[in-house]
Write a protein that holds these residues in place. Structure first.
Motif, PDB file in Angstrom:
ATOM      1  N   GLY A 130      -2.160   1.221   0.338  1.00 36.04           N
ATOM      2  CA  GLY A 130      -3.319   1.789   0.998  1.00 36.04           C
ATOM      3  C   GLY A 130      -4.256   2.542   0.077  1.00 36.04           C
ATOM      4  O   GLY A 130      -5.380   2.832   0.436  1.00 36.04           O
ATOM      5  N   ASN A 131      -3.809   2.843  -1.110  1.00 33.50           N
ATOM      6  CA  ASN A 131      -4.686   3.540  -2.065  1.00 33.50           C
ATOM      7  C   ASN A 131      -5.522   2.521  -2.824  1.00 33.50           C
ATOM      8  O   ASN A 131      -5.045   1.446  -3.184  1.00 33.50           O
ATOM      9  CB  ASN A 131      -3.882   4.356  -3.066  1.00 33.50           C
ATOM     10  CG  ASN A 131      -3.246   5.554  -2.433  1.00 33.50           C
ATOM     11  OD1 ASN A 131      -3.697   6.018  -1.393  1.00 33.50           O
ATOM     12  ND2 ASN A 131      -2.199   6.076  -3.063  1.00 33.50           N
ATOM     13  N   THR A 132      -6.752   2.861  -3.093  1.00 36.41           N
ATOM     14  CA  THR A 132      -7.575   2.009  -3.945  1.00 36.41           C
ATOM     15  C   THR A 132      -7.448   2.494  -5.374  1.00 36.41           C
ATOM     16  O   THR A 132      -6.953   3.599  -5.626  1.00 36.41           O
ATOM     17  CB  THR A 132      -9.054   2.057  -3.483  1.00 36.41           C
ATOM     18  OG1 THR A 132      -9.493   3.426  -3.547  1.00 36.41           O
ATOM     19  CG2 THR A 132      -9.200   1.527  -2.073  1.00 36.41           C
ATOM     20  N   ARG A 133      -7.933   1.717  -6.282  1.00 34.22           N
ATOM     21  CA  ARG A 133      -7.878   2.092  -7.692  1.00 34.22           C
ATOM     22  C   ARG A 133      -8.924   3.171  -7.942  1.00 34.22           C
ATOM     23  O   ARG A 133     -10.090   3.002  -7.649  1.00 34.22           O
ATOM     24  CB  ARG A 133      -8.147   0.861  -8.542  1.00 34.22           C
ATOM     25  CG  ARG A 133      -7.978   1.105  -9.957  1.00 34.22           C
ATOM     26  CD  ARG A 133      -8.067  -0.189 -10.715  1.00 34.22           C
ATOM     27  NE  ARG A 133      -8.304   0.122 -12.116  1.00 34.22           N
ATOM     28  CZ  ARG A 133      -8.857  -0.689 -12.951  1.00 34.22           C
ATOM     29  NH1 ARG A 133      -9.232  -1.883 -12.549  1.00 34.22           N
ATOM     30  NH2 ARG A 133      -9.017  -0.344 -14.191  1.00 34.22           N
ATOM     31  N   HIS A 134      -8.482   4.282  -8.482  1.00 36.91           N
ATOM     32  CA  HIS A 134      -9.389   5.396  -8.737  1.00 36.91           C
ATOM     33  C   HIS A 134      -9.991   5.260 -10.125  1.00 36.91           C
ATOM     34  O   HIS A 134      -9.292   5.060 -11.099  1.00 36.91           O
ATOM     35  CB  HIS A 134      -8.642   6.735  -8.623  1.00 36.91           C
ATOM     36  CG  HIS A 134      -8.054   6.946  -7.266  1.00 36.91           C
ATOM     37  ND1 HIS A 134      -8.822   7.227  -6.171  1.00 36.91           N
ATOM     38  CD2 HIS A 134      -6.757   6.904  -6.809  1.00 36.91           C
ATOM     39  CE1 HIS A 134      -8.046   7.358  -5.096  1.00 36.91           C
ATOM     40  NE2 HIS A 134      -6.789   7.163  -5.461  1.00 36.91           N
ATOM     41  N   ASN A 185       1.767   2.682  -4.084  1.00 36.43           N
ATOM     42  CA  ASN A 185       0.393   3.063  -3.854  1.00 36.43           C
ATOM     43  C   ASN A 185      -0.205   2.251  -2.698  1.00 36.43           C
ATOM     44  O   ASN A 185      -1.347   1.812  -2.770  1.00 36.43           O
ATOM     45  CB  ASN A 185      -0.444   2.929  -5.119  1.00 36.43           C
ATOM     46  CG  ASN A 185      -0.528   1.501  -5.609  1.00 36.43           C
ATOM     47  OD1 ASN A 185       0.159   0.637  -5.100  1.00 36.43           O
ATOM     48  ND2 ASN A 185      -1.365   1.261  -6.606  1.00 36.43           N
TER      49      ASN A 185
END
Length: 188
Positions: A183-187, A181
């Protein structure tokens, strides 16, 4: 000529010292002795930088050298001491050396010799020319020229090689991208 230039200082002087440190008196002496053998001229074969430069600086000996390897290579040798004529001699030598098979990366620039900027590159060029001289029936110097070792494979052998996975490629058995993950932030 080198005597008309201001002395180098700072980074330029340091760079020139590094270039001069690569110069090998033994290889330079071997080159001069080989030139004497090919041309049958009585030259001083001392390998120190001053002698090497003095013997070769006007380019006439270099032109006579390539003419001895392959006659008529350099049509006109300038015997004057005028700067542009001497540099013309050096350039004629370089062009002929390339024709005789010296790779471009093993040649030198005219100013490397004329202005005494990089005598090591001059030694490398003469050594390379010395290896190529064997192809023209002349004595050679330096390591022996490598011979071509061409391999021929059948179509079956080539197809068999395409089905093999090399160990350097690794294996991805059971791998997936579920935990990646970047580059993804925590959704939320």
């Amino acid at each position: 000529m080198a005597t008309n230039r201001a002395t180098k200082s700072g980074f330029a002087a340091e760079a020139q010292r590094k270039v001069n440190a690569k110069y090998s008196e033994e290889l330079a002496q071997e080159c001069l002795e080989w030139i004497r053998t090919i041309t049958n001229e009585d030259i001083n074969c001392g390998g120190d930088m001053d002698n090497f430069y003095e013997v070769l600086k006007d380019g006439t000996l270099l032109c006579r050298l390539v003419n001895c390897i392959q006659s008529g290579s350099v049509k006109k040798i300038n015997n004057t001491t005028m700067a542009f004529k001497c540099m013309e001699n050096i350039n004629a030598f370089l062009e002929t050396a390339k024709v005789l098979g010296v790779p471009a990366q093993e040649t030198f620039q005219t100013v490397d010799l004329w202005e005494r900027q990089n005598l090591n590159s001059v030694v490398i060029c003469i050594q390379s020319l010395g290896r190529k001289a064997g192809n023209f029936g002349k004595p050679s110097i330096g390591p022996k020229e490598a011979e071509k070792n061409e391999r021929h494979f059948s179509e079956d052998k080539l197809k068999a090689g395409q089905s093999i996975i090399g160990l350097q490629m690794g294996s991805n058995k059971g791998a997936n991208q579920s935990g990646i993950n970047f580059g993804n932030t925590r959704h939320m």
